[in-house]
Design a protein around this motif. Sequence first.
Motif, PDB file in Angstrom:
ATOM      1  N   LYS A  42      38.817   5.358 -23.727  1.00  0.00           N
ATOM      2  CA  LYS A  42      40.019   4.642 -23.287  1.00  0.00           C
ATOM      3  C   LYS A  42      41.275   5.274 -23.866  1.00  0.00           C
ATOM      4  CE  LYS A  42      42.246   0.087 -23.257  1.00  0.00           C
ATOM      5  NZ  LYS A  42      42.358  -0.059 -21.792  1.00  0.00           N
ATOM      6  N   LEU A  43      41.186   5.748 -25.133  1.00  0.00           N
ATOM      7  CA  LEU A  43      42.355   6.304 -25.817  1.00  0.00           C
ATOM      8  C   LEU A  43      42.583   7.784 -25.490  1.00  0.00           C
ATOM      9  CD1 LEU A  43      41.971   4.537 -29.286  1.00  0.00           C
ATOM     10  CD2 LEU A  43      43.552   3.979 -27.438  1.00  0.00           C
ATOM     11  N   GLY A  44      41.765   8.329 -24.601  1.00  0.00           N
ATOM     12  CA  GLY A  44      42.006   9.684 -24.116  1.00  0.00           C
ATOM     13  C   GLY A  44      41.327  10.793 -24.894  1.00  0.00           C
ATOM     14  N   PHE A  45      40.397  10.474 -25.773  1.00  0.00           N
ATOM     15  CA  PHE A  45      39.692  11.497 -26.540  1.00  0.00           C
ATOM     16  C   PHE A  45      38.544  12.088 -25.725  1.00  0.00           C
ATOM     17  CE2 PHE A  45      41.753   9.171 -29.929  1.00  0.00           C
ATOM     18  CZ  PHE A  45      42.042  10.151 -30.862  1.00  0.00           C
ATOM     19  N   THR A  46      38.253  13.353 -25.974  1.00  0.00           N
ATOM     20  CA  THR A  46      37.028  13.965 -25.477  1.00  0.00           C
ATOM     21  C   THR A  46      35.912  13.568 -26.437  1.00  0.00           C
ATOM     22  OG1 THR A  46      38.222  15.850 -24.540  1.00  0.00           O
ATOM     23  CG2 THR A  46      35.857  16.139 -24.954  1.00  0.00           C
ATOM     24  N   VAL A  47      34.864  12.961 -25.905  1.00  0.00           N
ATOM     25  CA  VAL A  47      33.818  12.391 -26.750  1.00  0.00           C
ATOM     26  C   VAL A  47      32.513  13.144 -26.568  1.00  0.00           C
ATOM     27  CG1 VAL A  47      32.538  10.298 -27.350  1.00  0.00           C
ATOM     28  CG2 VAL A  47      34.912  10.129 -26.540  1.00  0.00           C
ATOM     29  N   HIS A  48      31.907  13.529 -27.690  1.00  0.00           N
ATOM     30  CA  HIS A  48      30.546  14.041 -27.707  1.00  0.00           C
ATOM     31  C   HIS A  48      29.695  12.999 -28.415  1.00  0.00           C
ATOM     32  CE1 HIS A  48      31.784  18.571 -27.271  1.00  0.00           C
ATOM     33  NE2 HIS A  48      32.337  17.796 -26.371  1.00  0.00           N
ATOM     34  N   ALA A  49      28.477  12.801 -27.938  1.00  0.00           N
ATOM     35  CA  ALA A  49      27.640  11.718 -28.459  1.00  0.00           C
ATOM     36  C   ALA A  49      26.300  12.242 -28.936  1.00  0.00           C
ATOM     37  CB  ALA A  49      27.421  10.656 -27.385  1.00  0.00           C
ATOM     38  N   VAL A  50      25.833  11.698 -30.048  1.00  0.00           N
ATOM     39  CA  VAL A  50      24.513  12.026 -30.588  1.00  0.00           C
ATOM     40  C   VAL A  50      23.597  10.830 -30.389  1.00  0.00           C
ATOM     41  CG1 VAL A  50      23.190  12.719 -32.621  1.00  0.00           C
ATOM     42  CG2 VAL A  50      25.556  13.483 -32.349  1.00  0.00           C
ATOM     43  N   THR A  51      22.414  11.085 -29.842  1.00  0.00           N
ATOM     44  CA  THR A  51      21.424  10.024 -29.692  1.00  0.00           C
ATOM     45  C   THR A  51      20.025  10.611 -29.782  1.00  0.00           C
ATOM     46  OG1 THR A  51      20.609   8.239 -28.255  1.00  0.00           O
ATOM     47  CG2 THR A  51      21.416  10.219 -27.169  1.00  0.00           C
ATOM     48  N   GLY A  52      19.103   9.781 -30.230  1.00  0.00           N
ATOM     49  CA  GLY A  52      17.704  10.181 -30.240  1.00  0.00           C
ATOM     50  C   GLY A  52      16.974   9.688 -29.009  1.00  0.00           C
ATOM     51  N   LYS A  53      17.694   9.069 -28.071  1.00  0.00           N
ATOM     52  CA  LYS A  53      17.090   8.469 -26.881  1.00  0.00           C
ATOM     53  C   LYS A  53      17.425   9.312 -25.655  1.00  0.00           C
ATOM     54  CE  LYS A  53      17.751   3.949 -29.015  1.00  0.00           C
ATOM     55  NZ  LYS A  53      18.505   2.665 -28.973  1.00  0.00           N
ATOM     56  N   GLU A  54      16.500  10.154 -25.270  1.00  0.00           N
ATOM     57  CA  GLU A  54      16.739  11.064 -24.149  1.00  0.00           C
ATOM     58  C   GLU A  54      17.023  10.306 -22.857  1.00  0.00           C
ATOM     59  OE1 GLU A  54      14.543  14.831 -21.928  1.00  0.00           O
ATOM     60  OE2 GLU A  54      13.855  14.147 -23.894  1.00  0.00           O
ATOM     61  N   ALA A  55      16.403   9.142 -22.695  1.00  0.00           N
ATOM     62  CA  ALA A  55      16.578   8.369 -21.469  1.00  0.00           C
ATOM     63  C   ALA A  55      17.998   7.838 -21.315  1.00  0.00           C
ATOM     64  CB  ALA A  55      15.593   7.202 -21.444  1.00  0.00           C
ATOM     65  N   GLU A  56      18.789   7.890 -22.391  1.00  0.00           N
ATOM     66  CA  GLU A  56      20.143   7.337 -22.362  1.00  0.00           C
ATOM     67  C   GLU A  56      21.213   8.381 -22.042  1.00  0.00           C
ATOM     68  OE1 GLU A  56      21.132   3.873 -22.858  1.00  0.00           O
ATOM     69  OE2 GLU A  56      19.076   4.009 -22.138  1.00  0.00           O
ATOM     70  N   HIS A  57      20.812   9.645 -21.875  1.00  0.00           N
ATOM     71  CA  HIS A  57      21.802  10.702 -21.660  1.00  0.00           C
ATOM     72  C   HIS A  57      22.671  10.430 -20.429  1.00  0.00           C
ATOM     73  CE1 HIS A  57      20.042  14.103 -24.331  1.00  0.00           C
ATOM     74  NE2 HIS A  57      19.853  12.920 -24.874  1.00  0.00           N
ATOM     75  N   ASP A  58      22.059  10.042 -19.325  1.00  0.00           N
ATOM     76  CA  ASP A  58      22.827   9.813 -18.096  1.00  0.00           C
ATOM     77  C   ASP A  58      23.786   8.641 -18.260  1.00  0.00           C
ATOM     78  OD1 ASP A  58      21.611  11.920 -16.831  1.00  0.00           O
ATOM     79  OD2 ASP A  58      20.160  10.701 -15.735  1.00  0.00           O
ATOM     80  N   ARG A  59      23.339   7.583 -18.917  1.00  0.00           N
ATOM     81  CA  ARG A  59      24.207   6.418 -19.100  1.00  0.00           C
ATOM     82  C   ARG A  59      25.424   6.777 -19.945  1.00  0.00           C
ATOM     83  NH1 ARG A  59      25.181   2.105 -22.381  1.00  0.00           N
ATOM     84  NH2 ARG A  59      23.712   2.763 -23.984  1.00  0.00           N
ATOM     85  N   LEU A  60      25.225   7.600 -20.973  1.00  0.00           N
ATOM     86  CA  LEU A  60      26.354   8.030 -21.804  1.00  0.00           C
ATOM     87  C   LEU A  60      27.334   8.878 -20.996  1.00  0.00           C
ATOM     88  CD1 LEU A  60      24.423   8.841 -25.102  1.00  0.00           C
ATOM     89  CD2 LEU A  60      26.221   7.118 -24.839  1.00  0.00           C
ATOM     90  N   LYS A  61      26.813   9.741 -20.140  1.00  0.00           N
ATOM     91  CA  LYS A  61      27.697  10.546 -19.293  1.00  0.00           C
ATOM     92  C   LYS A  61      28.507   9.648 -18.358  1.00  0.00           C
ATOM     93  CE  LYS A  61      26.723  14.888 -20.421  1.00  0.00           C
ATOM     94  NZ  LYS A  61      25.968  15.747 -19.475  1.00  0.00           N
ATOM     95  N   GLN A  62      27.866   8.615 -17.822  1.00  0.00           N
ATOM     96  CA  GLN A  62      28.571   7.683 -16.943  1.00  0.00           C
ATOM     97  C   GLN A  62      29.651   6.906 -17.697  1.00  0.00           C
ATOM     98  OE1 GLN A  62      25.420   5.294 -15.306  1.00  0.00           O
ATOM     99  NE2 GLN A  62      24.563   6.989 -14.112  1.00  0.00           N
ATOM    100  N   ALA A  63      29.453   6.749 -19.010  1.00  0.00           N
ATOM    101  CA  ALA A  63      30.443   6.038 -19.829  1.00  0.00           C
ATOM    102  C   ALA A  63      31.623   6.923 -20.215  1.00  0.00           C
ATOM    103  CB  ALA A  63      29.773   5.490 -21.090  1.00  0.00           C
ATOM    104  N   GLY A  64      31.582   8.191 -19.806  1.00  0.00           N
ATOM    105  CA  GLY A  64      32.705   9.083 -20.066  1.00  0.00           C
ATOM    106  C   GLY A  64      32.466  10.119 -21.144  1.00  0.00           C
ATOM    107  N   VAL A  65      31.241  10.205 -21.670  1.00  0.00           N
ATOM    108  CA  VAL A  65      30.915  11.193 -22.703  1.00  0.00           C
ATOM    109  C   VAL A  65      30.851  12.582 -22.072  1.00  0.00           C
ATOM    110  CG1 VAL A  65      29.112  11.965 -24.296  1.00  0.00           C
ATOM    111  CG2 VAL A  65      29.724   9.536 -24.162  1.00  0.00           C
ATOM    112  N   ALA A  66      31.526  13.548 -22.697  1.00  0.00           N
ATOM    113  CA  ALA A  66      31.578  14.908 -22.155  1.00  0.00           C
ATOM    114  C   ALA A  66      30.312  15.698 -22.446  1.00  0.00           C
ATOM    115  CB  ALA A  66      32.790  15.641 -22.722  1.00  0.00           C
ATOM    116  N   GLU A  67      29.701  15.451 -23.604  1.00  0.00           N
ATOM    117  CA  GLU A  67      28.482  16.174 -23.981  1.00  0.00           C
ATOM    118  C   GLU A  67      27.584  15.269 -24.807  1.00  0.00           C
ATOM    119  OE1 GLU A  67      27.042  20.210 -26.383  1.00  0.00           O
ATOM    120  OE2 GLU A  67      29.153  19.947 -25.814  1.00  0.00           O
ATOM    121  N   VAL A  68      26.298  15.250 -24.462  1.00  0.00           N
ATOM    122  CA  VAL A  68      25.308  14.465 -25.200  1.00  0.00           C
ATOM    123  C   VAL A  68      24.413  15.425 -25.968  1.00  0.00           C
ATOM    124  CG1 VAL A  68      23.495  12.717 -25.080  1.00  0.00           C
ATOM    125  CG2 VAL A  68      25.359  12.708 -23.402  1.00  0.00           C
TER     126      VAL A  68
END
Length: 327
Positions: free
Chosen positions: A172-198
């Motif tokens: 929301k604040l305009g940052f480019t966000v990279h996300a770390v997760t151990g849940k491979e099944a969540e990669h697409d959902r994070l991308k849909q939330a605006g994450v640039a790289e998982v």
Amino acid sequence: MKNSFKAFVVREEEGQFVGALEQKQVDDLPAGDVLIRVAYSCINYKDALSVTGNRGVTKNYPHTPGVDAAGHVVTSSDERFSEGQAVVVNGFDFGMNTSGGFQEYIRVPADWITPLPNGITTLEAMSYGTAGLTAAQSIDELVQRVAPQDGPVLVTGATGGVGSVAVALLVKLGFTVHAVTGKEAEHDRLKQAGVAEVISRQSLLEETTRPLKKGLYAGIIDTVGGPLLASVIRYVQYGGLVTTCGNVGGAELTMTVYPFILRGVRLIGIDAVQLPITERERLWNHLANDWHLSIAEMVQMKALSDVPAVVKSLLEGTHQGRTVIEI
């Protein structure tokens, strides 16, 4: 006002901790300045520990957990609060060794209560809860030193309660966000939330011998702690900032001092328990106004009777986003 009400109560039975719905009396509540009818609570990792008998969180049983509650004032002996006022309670000893939010009524000291600002409902407040307030604290620290143009911000534990709100706020604040997760099944959902790289959590833990890596991130919001925090700090740019608020990945931090003395990295601890009410009010105002999110898609609505199942998913690491309990 009802004198008898429903509550989720955890009892110790032959060395096992069992939670169930029970009837309680208003007179059974602890002493306090303000009686509140609870509209919503929510479930945090700390609640899962309390429900399962962790003595580091809750020393004495029977106990009603719930470190978050939002509702309306019924009666108050403190002039700061009036009947019908919307309020939120979290932090301090609430829900830990003091009867918490998994019940229809609570009675607490006035100094534990934050008035809800206009622009945010009790449901929205519990959609954030302590996790959202912790994320807001982390973002508040970050934006004092890091701007969107400085580079991407990394969020660890990005599918958890704190992490998911932190991701949404940063986007929301305009940052480019990279996300770390151990849940491979969540990669697409994070991308849909605006994450640039998982990024896979395991990939960051595989090589941890070099004290410094390429400076990729202007800042990091860490919700995990332990070896993962030690690993990601090595990727922070000169003058960057790291906030940390959790220990689900471990309480020990084993690393060199080089990120701090060669790159001037700042490591900021985040604590939502003893945060002064004035700071809580300021952060809730942000969440009600310029940081306001539409986070319904990351919230699951459950009943008090669903608490054991949600606790199980939290402890097994399969829980996603935020769970609100409709009281």
